[in-house]
Design a protein around this motif. Structure first.
Motif, short mmCIF file in Angstrom:
data_model
loop_
_atom_site.label_atom_id
_atom_site.label_comp_id
_atom_site.label_asym_id
_atom_site.label_seq_id
_atom_site.Cartn_x
_atom_site.Cartn_y
_atom_site.Cartn_z
N ASP A 1 12.82 -42.51 20.41
CA ASP A 1 11.53 -42.71 19.74
C ASP A 1 11.39 -44.17 19.34
O ASP A 1 12.34 -44.94 19.39
CB ASP A 1 11.40 -41.80 18.52
N ASP A 2 10.22 -44.54 18.95
CA ASP A 2 9.93 -45.93 18.60
C ASP A 2 9.91 -46.17 17.10
O ASP A 2 9.53 -47.24 16.63
CB ASP A 2 8.57 -46.36 19.18
N GLU A 3 10.33 -45.15 16.33
CA GLU A 3 10.28 -45.29 14.88
C GLU A 3 11.35 -46.26 14.40
O GLU A 3 12.45 -46.31 14.94
CB GLU A 3 10.47 -43.93 14.20
N THR A 4 11.01 -47.03 13.39
CA THR A 4 11.97 -47.95 12.80
C THR A 4 13.00 -47.15 12.01
O THR A 4 12.66 -46.28 11.21
CB THR A 4 11.28 -48.94 11.85
N VAL A 5 14.27 -47.44 12.25
CA VAL A 5 15.34 -46.72 11.55
C VAL A 5 15.50 -47.28 10.15
O VAL A 5 15.70 -48.49 9.96
CB VAL A 5 16.67 -46.85 12.32
N THR A 6 15.39 -46.43 9.17
CA THR A 6 15.60 -46.83 7.78
C THR A 6 16.66 -45.93 7.16
O THR A 6 16.79 -44.76 7.52
CB THR A 6 14.31 -46.70 6.96
N GLU A 7 17.41 -46.47 6.24
CA GLU A 7 18.47 -45.70 5.59
C GLU A 7 17.86 -44.78 4.54
O GLU A 7 17.22 -45.22 3.60
CB GLU A 7 19.49 -46.64 4.94
N ALA A 8 18.09 -43.46 4.72
CA ALA A 8 17.57 -42.49 3.76
C ALA A 8 18.49 -42.43 2.55
O ALA A 8 19.71 -42.39 2.68
CB ALA A 8 17.49 -41.12 4.42
N THR A 9 17.88 -42.43 1.37
CA THR A 9 18.69 -42.43 0.15
C THR A 9 18.47 -41.19 -0.69
O THR A 9 19.05 -41.07 -1.76
CB THR A 9 18.36 -43.66 -0.71
N HIS A 10 17.65 -40.25 -0.23
CA HIS A 10 17.40 -39.06 -1.02
C HIS A 10 17.75 -37.78 -0.28
O HIS A 10 17.38 -36.70 -0.69
CB HIS A 10 15.92 -39.02 -1.45
N GLU A 11 18.46 -37.92 0.84
CA GLU A 11 18.81 -36.75 1.62
C GLU A 11 20.24 -36.31 1.32
O GLU A 11 21.08 -37.11 0.94
CB GLU A 11 18.64 -37.04 3.11
N VAL A 12 20.49 -35.03 1.52
CA VAL A 12 21.82 -34.46 1.36
C VAL A 12 22.18 -33.78 2.67
O VAL A 12 21.39 -33.00 3.22
CB VAL A 12 21.86 -33.45 0.20
N TRP A 13 23.37 -34.08 3.17
CA TRP A 13 23.80 -33.55 4.45
C TRP A 13 25.03 -32.66 4.26
O TRP A 13 25.91 -32.96 3.45
CB TRP A 13 24.13 -34.68 5.42
N ALA A 14 25.08 -31.58 5.04
CA ALA A 14 26.24 -30.69 5.01
C ALA A 14 27.25 -31.15 6.06
O ALA A 14 26.89 -31.57 7.16
CB ALA A 14 25.82 -29.25 5.30
N ILE A 15 28.52 -31.10 5.71
CA ILE A 15 29.61 -31.45 6.62
C ILE A 15 30.56 -30.27 6.69
O ILE A 15 30.94 -29.71 5.65
CB ILE A 15 30.38 -32.70 6.14
N SER A 16 30.95 -29.90 7.89
CA SER A 16 31.82 -28.74 8.05
C SER A 16 33.09 -29.12 8.80
O SER A 16 33.04 -29.87 9.78
CB SER A 16 31.08 -27.63 8.81
N GLY A 17 34.21 -28.61 8.34
CA GLY A 17 35.46 -28.82 9.05
C GLY A 17 36.34 -29.88 8.40
O GLY A 17 35.86 -30.89 7.90
N ASP A 18 37.65 -29.62 8.41
CA ASP A 18 38.61 -30.53 7.79
C ASP A 18 38.54 -31.93 8.38
O ASP A 18 38.56 -32.93 7.65
CB ASP A 18 40.03 -29.98 7.94
#
Length: 276
Positions: free
Chosen positions: A109-126
Motif C-alpha cells: 500500500d502507499d500509506e505512510t508508516v507511522t509508529e502506533a502508540t495506543h495499540e496492544v498486541w498479543a504474543i503467543s509462544g515461549d
C-alpha cells in the motif's frame, strides 16, 4: 533420558535445522558408530538402503559426512562439535538471507508508516515472547524494570542481556516473587539491583478461581511494556506462555502497569505522569 529418546530428539532437531527425515536418520546412525557402509546405516536407521545413498550425498555436500571410496564405500560422520558448528553457521546464513529478502519486499500500500502508540498486541509462544523480551532490553536506553514470576524465565541468555544493558549505562532493576529466586538472580547479576517485589498479584491472584501465573512483567524506558503468563494448552496439556505488548508513554496499558509498579516501590514518580 534413555538412548531411544536421545535418538528421536536428535533426529527431530536435525529436521528442524533443515535436514530431511532420511538424512537426519542416516546422520544419527553414523554418529552412533565410527564408520559404516550403506547396509550398516540402513540396518541401524531403518532407512531403505536405496535411499541411504541419496541421503549421504546431501550430508556429504553439507560437510557432515566423509566418504571412503572403497568397495563397498564406507562413510563416517564428522565430529559432533564440527557438525553442530556447520549446521549453526548454515542456520545463521539462512536467517540473514531471510532478513535481506524480507527487507527488500515492496509495501503493498502507499500509506505512510507511522509508529502506533495506543495499540496492544498479543504474543503467543515461549520463543516469540523471549525474542520480544530481548528486543526490548537491547533497545532500552535509560531503564529496564523486570519482574520475574517464575524461575524458568531467568535463563543464562536473559542474564547476559541484562548484564549488557547494565554495562551500557541502563538502570536495570529486577524484582522476584520470593527470596530464594532473588538470591539466585543476585548471585548471577551482582551489579544489578534485585529484590523481592511487593506486587503480590504477580505470584497469586486476589480473585477467587483465578490461578493464572504471571511469568514476566517488563517495562523499558517507561514507554514499552510486556506482560506474559503461563496457560495450559487445550490439546497437549503443556504450559504455554501467552503475552501482551504495548508501546507509548500515554498508552493505557503502559500507564496502568507503570503506576502499578510505582505502588510496588519499583519506580519513582515520573514527572511526565502529569502529562499522560
Amino acid at each position: 533420558m534413555d538412548d531411544t529418546s536421545n535418538q528421536d530428539q536428535a533426529i527431530e532437531l536435525l529436521q528442524e535445522l533443515g535436514l530431511k527425515e532420511y538424512e537426519a536418520k542416516s546422520f544419527v546412525a553414523l554418529a552412533r558408530r565410527q564408520s559404516g557402509t550403506a547396509k550398516d546405516i540402513s540396518e541401524t536407521s531403518e532407512v531403505p538402503r536405496t535411499r541411504v545413498y541419496d541421503a549421504i550425498r546431501v550430508l556429504e555436500s553439507k560437510g557432515l559426512v566423509e566418504t571412503q571410496h572403497s568397495s563397498p564405500q564406507v562413510f563416517r560422520a564428522v565430529s559432533i562439535d564440527e557438525a553442530v558448528n556447520t549446521l549453526q553457521t548454515e542456520y545463521v546464513e539462512r536467517a540473514e538471507s531471510l532478513r535481506d529478502a524480507l527487507s527488500g519486499l515492496e509495501p503493498t500500500d502507499d500509506e505512510t508508516v507511522t509508529e502506533a502508540t495506543h495499540e496492544v498486541w498479543a504474543i503467543s509462544g515461549d520463543q516469540g515472547i523471549t525474542s520480544r523480551t530481548q528486543q526490548l532490553i537491547e533497545g532500552a536506553t535509560d531503564e529496564a524494570i523486570l519482574v520475574i514470576g517464575h524461575e524458568s524465565i531467568f535463563t543464562d541468555q536473559l542474564a547476559e542481556q541484562l548484564r549488557a544493558a547494565k554495562g551500557r549505562g541502563v538502570n536495570v532493576v529486577v524484582g522476584t516473587v520470593d527470596e530464594e529466586l532473588r538470591i539466585a538472580i543476585q548471585d548471577a547479576l551482582p551489579d544489578v539491583e534485585v529484590f523481592v517485589s511487593e506486587l503480590d498479584w504477580v505470584s497469586r491472584s486476589p480473585l477467587p478461581g483465578d490461578d493464572t501465573e504471571i511469568s514476566r512483567l517488563l517495562l523499558t524506558d517507561r514507554e514499552a511494556i510486556l506482560v506474559s503468563s503461563f496457560t495450559e494448552g487445550r490439546y497437549d496439556g503443556r504450559e504455554h506462555e501467552q503475552g501482551v505488548f504495548g508501546r507509548g508513554f500515554d498508552n493505557g496499558l503502559v500507564a496502568i502497569v507503570r503506576r502499578l509498579m510505582a505502588t510496588g516501590l519499583l519506580v519513582e514518580n515520573d514527572p511526565r505522569e502529569g502529562e499522560a
